[in-house]
Design a protein around this motif. Structure first.
Motif, PDB file in Angstrom:
ATOM      1  N   THR A   1      -7.159  -3.314   4.365  1.00  7.11           N
ATOM      2  CA  THR A   1      -6.078  -2.485   3.822  1.00  7.11           C
ATOM      3  C   THR A   1      -6.456  -1.941   2.449  1.00  7.11           C
ATOM      4  O   THR A   1      -6.244  -0.758   2.149  1.00  7.11           O
ATOM      5  CB  THR A   1      -4.781  -3.308   3.734  1.00  7.11           C
ATOM      6  N   MET A   2      -7.032  -2.813   1.608  1.00  9.56           N
ATOM      7  CA  MET A   2      -7.413  -2.366   0.261  1.00  9.56           C
ATOM      8  C   MET A   2      -8.494  -1.293   0.332  1.00  9.56           C
ATOM      9  O   MET A   2      -8.466  -0.321  -0.420  1.00  9.56           O
ATOM     10  CB  MET A   2      -7.900  -3.555  -0.565  1.00  9.56           C
ATOM     11  N   LEU A   3      -9.450  -1.458   1.243  1.00  9.33           N
ATOM     12  CA  LEU A   3     -10.546  -0.487   1.330  1.00  9.33           C
ATOM     13  C   LEU A   3     -10.043   0.851   1.876  1.00  9.33           C
ATOM     14  O   LEU A   3     -10.462   1.923   1.415  1.00  9.33           O
ATOM     15  CB  LEU A   3     -11.682  -1.030   2.196  1.00  9.33           C
TER      16      LEU A   3
ATOM     17  N   PRO B   1       0.828  -1.215   0.000  1.00  6.93           N
ATOM     18  CA  PRO B   1       0.000   0.000   0.000  1.00  6.93           C
ATOM     19  C   PRO B   1       0.853   1.253   0.000  1.00  6.93           C
ATOM     20  O   PRO B   1       1.894   1.306   0.667  1.00  6.93           O
ATOM     21  CB  PRO B   1      -0.808  -0.112   1.297  1.00  6.93           C
TER      22      PRO B   1
ATOM     23  N   ASP C   1      -6.664   1.971   2.036  1.00  4.28           N
ATOM     24  CA  ASP C   1      -5.654   2.588   1.156  1.00  4.28           C
ATOM     25  C   ASP C   1      -6.268   2.964  -0.195  1.00  4.28           C
ATOM     26  O   ASP C   1      -5.798   3.893  -0.851  1.00  4.28           O
ATOM     27  CB  ASP C   1      -4.467   1.641   0.979  1.00  4.28           C
ATOM     28  N   GLY C   2      -7.305   2.265  -0.596  1.00  6.47           N
ATOM     29  CA  GLY C   2      -7.991   2.594  -1.849  1.00  6.47           C
ATOM     30  C   GLY C   2      -8.990   3.723  -1.709  1.00  6.47           C
ATOM     31  O   GLY C   2      -9.767   3.989  -2.624  1.00  6.47           O
TER      32      GLY C   2
ATOM     33  N   ILE D   1      -8.147  -7.262   3.214  1.00  4.13           N
ATOM     34  CA  ILE D   1      -9.243  -6.546   2.533  1.00  4.13           C
ATOM     35  C   ILE D   1      -9.418  -5.160   3.160  1.00  4.13           C
ATOM     36  O   ILE D   1      -9.632  -4.170   2.456  1.00  4.13           O
ATOM     37  CB  ILE D   1     -10.554  -7.359   2.560  1.00  4.13           C
TER      38      ILE D   1
END
Lengths: 337, 337
Positions: A122-124, A12, A126-127, A120
């Motif tokens: 982290t993706m939400l 990330p 950092d995204g 998941i």
């Protein structure tokens, strides 16, 4: 945004923070070597409820509110609740989501859920889809044993390779801003099948998945095992732990003998607590990492941790029908500066 | 990146494309009014396998490969496989992930999975964590009935409110670039419990969740029901459909009488096919939206669609223990220019 490294690993751009955790455990887990690091230890596995399934729900809900309360955050401030567990239709997570009243994304990774939820989240975060994500998982010895194997009351013999399902729950609050350990990399696993059919030997079934994800993680990041102060798998137990070491050598030439343990070995005293090969269950890695190791990181005693949570994705039905046990492992790198 | 609208709705900055879908169905579904829009209709519910559970795995795997083959994309090019189903431990998804060998994120939303998969895929793609995400779900009448209710061979009486679990599977390929309908908004649901305990009346249990998510979606976006050419819920059946209309009026003053249907009503001929209240199962909304409605959008006959997939999150165990049925609904807005 993230940088994708190789085929399965992500770094990330703005590593999210684990700003709080909540861990609750059954009495047997409280007596183990890391029992003093859990936020709450129940005196009774029924946790004041009328069924073991309800007890598990009470535990997950308690872990979540404990996690939020520590940092004075209300459920209304949380963008998403991500949770999964071992019970059919992940009913523990569904009922806990009802209590929390947070928009709910159900996940399933069996005992890999502790790492799957962090990845998941982290993706939400950092995204830029979330500021705060609450990730949780749980398991309960009595609800899991009667669902996957036999009701405890049958007194069925346990094999030397059998593991003991951990009773407890863990929650972690992943945030865009704050303080605490940060999630610096993660590697999403592929499903593996090495032909194992014995649900009493899950360590052997899961070890190849753990090794595959670790080898991929080391290759993708360029950071070998020596980069980490500690590498832990989720619940391989003592036989799976040995097998993972051997497989990492043969498949990638990576030496895990110096800094690698398994949450399924760490949570119980394998000499004194009669758990045969060690612990299993989603709560194994959640309690050890969100509880014990998280506190070690806050205290500055541990700087770089690789959590490799492993899951056996079988059902009672698939085992009875003679199918092999499919397994998976997800890795999450957690670091403090 | 996304703009968060209100508490539960997101508007992606770069709406991802659904560049392909794959749908496969059982023979009974193939005889229904939209049967001709599915890519493959099996002549036998066993689909050449030795168990209904294996047949369901064959169907999900077939839907995934069909979806990929249409656009000449190999599994190796796909960043993540997101899947969930109704069977215990979502075993269909686990085994399909093994066949595909794509990094696997297991999800659980019961019959809301068709929308849950699209929503999470959107976050991963728009959040720059993926270029291509394959989302899939499935259900099988014979595997679901014996798990949740009774083996079909018992010949148990069905109530007027009972729904018929759809046999089939659907997959959608969500991409950062390409052509096709785009995911322009999504609303993540909260778990709802209105006190329903009857697993033969899931439409009534799920309708309040559907209404809550729709009302929230309309309020968050400022787009009322009239914004859409068509609004479909996942599998409320005829009684749940009526209840959702009433609840949207009483809770939010939103009139659904002009452009609202339910996939559980559309997939069967309720007059000629003896399915009582309509269809249920993850494949209900997946087949109707990824199959029939997706083709209507490609043909320019439908421009703005709101999919509101509904899930009942109970297990057989939770029903037997007398717990209420928790439910959820997720909404995804799909538009073509």
């Amino acid at each position: 945004m993230a940088t994708k490294l190789g085929k399965q690993t992500y770094k990330p751009d703005n590593p999210p923070y684990i700003i709080s955790t909540g861990t609750v455990a059954g009495p047997f887990e409280g007596q183990g070597p890391v029992g003093k690091y859990f936020d709450h230890v129940y005196t009774d596995t029924l946790a004041g409820e009328r069924s073991f399934e309800n007890a598990e729900k009470e535990m997950m809900t308690n872990a979540c509110f404990t996690c939020l309360n520590k940092v004075n955050i209300t459920p209304q401030e949380v963008d998403f609740f991500l949770a999964g567990d071992l019970l059919n239709q992940t009913i523990t997570s569904g009922f806990s989501a009802l209590e929390l009243a947070v928009p709910y994304l159900g996940i399933y990774g069996a005992c890999s859920t502790s790492a799957l939820g962090l990845a998941i989240s982290t993706m939400l975060v950092d995204g830029d889809y979330a500021r705060l994500v609450l990730a949780a998982t749980s398991s309960h010895n009595s609800s899991a044993e009667r669902q996957f194997r036999f009701p405890t009351e049958y007194g069925a013999h346990r094999k030397p390779t059998t593991q003991w399902t951990v009773t407890g729950a863990g929650a972690a609050l992943v945030a865009k801003e704050g303080t605490g350990p940060r999630i610096t990399y993660f590697t999403i696993g592929k499903v593996t099948d090495m032909g194992i059919k014995d649900a009493n030997n899950l360590g052997a079934a899961m070890a190849p998945a753990a090794a595959a994800t670790m080898v991929q993680h080391f290759a993708d990041t360029g950071n070998g095992p020596e980069y980490y102060d500690l590498i832990v798998t989720g619940d391989l137990g003592k036989f799976g732990h040995e097998l993972a070491i051997k497989t990492c050598i043969t498949r990638g030439g990576f030496d895990l003998t110096k800094n690698y343990s398994d949450c399924g070995i760490m949570i119980y005293d394998l000499e004194k607590q009669d758990v045969h090969a060690g612990a299993s269950g989603c709560a194994s890695s959640a309690l050890v990492t969100y509880g014990y190791l998280y506190r070690q990181m806050l205290a500055g005693k541990l700087k770089k941790l690789l959590l490799v949570a492993t899951g056996a994705l079988h059902s009672q039905c698939s085992v009875q029908q003679g199918s092999n046990i499919p397994t998976i492992a997800h890795a999450v790198s957690i670091e403090v500066e």
